[in-house]
Design a protein around this motif. Structure first.
Motif, mmCIF file in Angstrom:
data_model
loop_
_atom_site.group_PDB
_atom_site.id
_atom_site.type_symbol
_atom_site.label_atom_id
_atom_site.label_comp_id
_atom_site.label_asym_id
_atom_site.label_seq_id
_atom_site.Cartn_x
_atom_site.Cartn_y
_atom_site.Cartn_z
ATOM 1 N N MET A 1 0.981 -1.210 -0.118
ATOM 2 C CA MET A 1 -0.123 -0.066 0.027
ATOM 3 C C MET A 1 0.811 1.257 0.073
ATOM 4 O O MET A 1 1.684 1.354 0.921
ATOM 5 C CB MET A 1 -1.027 -0.044 1.291
ATOM 6 N N GLN A 2 0.680 2.091 -0.917
ATOM 7 C CA GLN A 2 1.427 3.557 -0.814
ATOM 8 C C GLN A 2 0.526 4.396 -0.469
ATOM 9 O O GLN A 2 -0.644 4.346 -0.394
ATOM 10 C CB GLN A 2 1.722 3.805 -2.277
ATOM 11 N N ARG A 3 1.100 5.445 0.444
ATOM 12 C CA ARG A 3 0.444 6.535 0.996
ATOM 13 C C ARG A 3 1.505 7.816 1.009
ATOM 14 O O ARG A 3 2.568 7.490 1.027
ATOM 15 C CB ARG A 3 0.264 6.215 2.330
ATOM 16 N N GLN A 4 0.753 8.629 0.897
ATOM 17 C CA GLN A 4 1.418 10.093 0.938
ATOM 18 C C GLN A 4 0.930 11.041 1.904
ATOM 19 O O GLN A 4 -0.354 11.205 1.935
ATOM 20 C CB GLN A 4 1.866 10.620 -0.329
ATOM 21 N N VAL A 5 1.717 11.673 2.583
ATOM 22 C CA VAL A 5 1.174 12.787 3.259
ATOM 23 C C VAL A 5 0.571 14.008 2.513
ATOM 24 O O VAL A 5 1.264 14.357 1.591
ATOM 25 C CB VAL A 5 2.337 13.356 4.334
ATOM 26 N N GLU A 19 -5.871 3.179 -3.955
ATOM 27 C CA GLU A 19 -7.028 2.188 -3.972
ATOM 28 C C GLU A 19 -7.551 2.040 -5.310
ATOM 29 O O GLU A 19 -8.111 3.094 -5.806
ATOM 30 C CB GLU A 19 -7.717 2.578 -2.751
ATOM 31 N N ASN A 20 -7.459 1.135 -5.875
ATOM 32 C CA ASN A 20 -8.147 0.891 -7.099
ATOM 33 C C ASN A 20 -7.994 1.870 -8.056
ATOM 34 O O ASN A 20 -8.827 2.339 -8.900
ATOM 35 C CB ASN A 20 -9.472 0.602 -6.993
ATOM 36 N N GLY A 21 -6.750 2.546 -8.530
ATOM 37 C CA GLY A 21 -6.213 3.415 -9.103
ATOM 38 C C GLY A 21 -6.691 4.664 -8.951
ATOM 39 O O GLY A 21 -6.525 5.560 -9.665
ATOM 40 N N LYS A 22 -7.238 5.020 -7.791
ATOM 41 C CA LYS A 22 -7.450 6.274 -7.121
ATOM 42 C C LYS A 22 -6.702 6.392 -5.866
ATOM 43 O O LYS A 22 -6.160 5.685 -5.362
ATOM 44 C CB LYS A 22 -9.074 6.577 -6.955
ATOM 45 N N LEU A 23 -6.898 7.818 -5.586
ATOM 46 C CA LEU A 23 -6.216 8.032 -4.017
ATOM 47 C C LEU A 23 -7.374 8.419 -3.323
ATOM 48 O O LEU A 23 -8.377 9.216 -3.378
ATOM 49 C CB LEU A 23 -5.451 9.387 -4.155
ATOM 50 N N ARG A 24 -7.328 7.476 -1.971
ATOM 51 C CA ARG A 24 -8.347 7.804 -0.984
ATOM 52 C C ARG A 24 -7.858 8.660 0.082
ATOM 53 O O ARG A 24 -6.707 8.243 0.582
ATOM 54 C CB ARG A 24 -8.781 6.498 -0.270
ATOM 55 N N PHE A 25 -8.631 9.735 0.431
ATOM 56 C CA PHE A 25 -8.035 10.660 1.309
ATOM 57 C C PHE A 25 -8.601 10.332 2.813
ATOM 58 O O PHE A 25 -9.648 9.979 3.201
ATOM 59 C CB PHE A 25 -8.636 11.914 1.008
ATOM 60 N N ILE A 26 -7.739 10.307 3.484
ATOM 61 C CA ILE A 26 -7.818 10.105 4.914
ATOM 62 C C ILE A 26 -7.638 11.385 5.945
ATOM 63 O O ILE A 26 -6.427 11.596 6.016
ATOM 64 C CB ILE A 26 -7.071 8.703 5.635
ATOM 65 N N ASP A 34 -14.685 16.660 6.494
ATOM 66 C CA ASP A 34 -15.714 16.287 5.514
ATOM 67 C C ASP A 34 -15.338 15.591 4.180
ATOM 68 O O ASP A 34 -16.057 15.336 3.406
ATOM 69 C CB ASP A 34 -16.533 17.588 5.022
ATOM 70 N N LEU A 35 -13.995 15.810 3.819
ATOM 71 C CA LEU A 35 -13.449 15.268 2.794
ATOM 72 C C LEU A 35 -12.994 13.784 2.874
ATOM 73 O O LEU A 35 -12.316 13.027 2.222
ATOM 74 C CB LEU A 35 -12.315 15.847 2.128
ATOM 75 N N ASP A 36 -12.987 13.245 4.200
ATOM 76 C CA ASP A 36 -12.411 11.989 4.491
ATOM 77 C C ASP A 36 -13.166 10.848 3.907
ATOM 78 O O ASP A 36 -14.496 10.965 3.615
ATOM 79 C CB ASP A 36 -12.743 11.600 6.130
ATOM 80 N N ASN A 37 -12.530 9.958 3.369
ATOM 81 C CA ASN A 37 -12.857 8.933 2.687
ATOM 82 C C ASN A 37 -13.197 9.274 1.125
ATOM 83 O O ASN A 37 -13.565 8.348 0.514
ATOM 84 C CB ASN A 37 -13.989 8.332 3.377
ATOM 85 N N GLU A 38 -13.211 10.544 0.637
ATOM 86 C CA GLU A 38 -13.368 10.787 -0.736
ATOM 87 C C GLU A 38 -12.166 10.098 -1.496
ATOM 88 O O GLU A 38 -11.194 10.101 -1.074
ATOM 89 C CB GLU A 38 -13.360 12.302 -0.864
ATOM 90 N N GLN A 39 -12.553 9.979 -2.744
ATOM 91 C CA GLN A 39 -11.553 9.541 -3.756
ATOM 92 C C GLN A 39 -11.171 10.354 -4.744
ATOM 93 O O GLN A 39 -12.208 11.049 -5.314
ATOM 94 C CB GLN A 39 -11.886 8.253 -4.428
ATOM 95 N N PHE A 40 -9.941 10.797 -4.990
ATOM 96 C CA PHE A 40 -9.475 11.623 -6.130
ATOM 97 C C PHE A 40 -8.584 11.124 -7.273
ATOM 98 O O PHE A 40 -7.963 9.913 -6.902
ATOM 99 C CB PHE A 40 -8.676 12.880 -5.412
ATOM 100 N N SER A 41 -8.506 11.329 -8.296
ATOM 101 C CA SER A 41 -7.611 10.938 -9.511
ATOM 102 C C SER A 41 -6.268 11.172 -9.173
ATOM 103 O O SER A 41 -5.409 10.481 -9.553
ATOM 104 C CB SER A 41 -8.205 11.338 -10.959
ATOM 105 N N THR A 42 -5.867 12.468 -8.578
ATOM 106 C CA THR A 42 -4.665 12.922 -8.538
ATOM 107 C C THR A 42 -4.450 13.588 -7.104
ATOM 108 O O THR A 42 -5.350 13.874 -6.712
ATOM 109 C CB THR A 42 -4.231 13.856 -9.569
ATOM 110 N N ALA A 43 -3.170 13.712 -6.644
ATOM 111 C CA ALA A 43 -2.751 14.287 -5.538
ATOM 112 C C ALA A 43 -3.166 16.061 -5.842
ATOM 113 O O ALA A 43 -3.889 16.734 -4.858
ATOM 114 C CB ALA A 43 -1.326 14.290 -5.322
ATOM 115 N N GLY A 44 -3.119 16.385 -6.927
ATOM 116 C CA GLY A 44 -3.225 17.858 -7.225
ATOM 117 C C GLY A 44 -4.856 18.080 -7.214
ATOM 118 O O GLY A 44 -5.297 19.009 -6.696
#
Length: 62
Positions: A1-5, A19-26, A34-44
């Motif tokens: 599992m890769q993760r970044q701060v 996660e599955n080609g997306k980034l899940r925000f914790i 309010d953004l917890d657990n949302e998924q995004f395509s890129t860190a940007g």
């Protein structure tokens, strides 16, 4: 599992986990919870969403 701060304004606000080609925000800070657990395509995309969220948030009453 890769993760970044994920930082906003020089402060860590959460981590992004691949996660599955997306980034899940914790979220680890209340002001972005309010953004917890949302998924995004890129860190940007994630950082832009955090910026929009923080700039549109109503101040908390003391």
């Amino acid at each position: 599992m890769q993760r970044q701060v994920i930082e906003f304004g020089g402060l860590p606000v959460g981590i992004a986990v691949s996660e599955n080609g997306k980034l899940r925000f914790i979220a680890v800070k209340f002001h972005v919870i309010d953004l917890d657990n949302e998924q995004f395509s890129t860190a940007g995309e994630l950082k832009a969403a955090i910026g929009r969220h923080i700039n549109s948030a109503q101040p908390l009453a003391a």
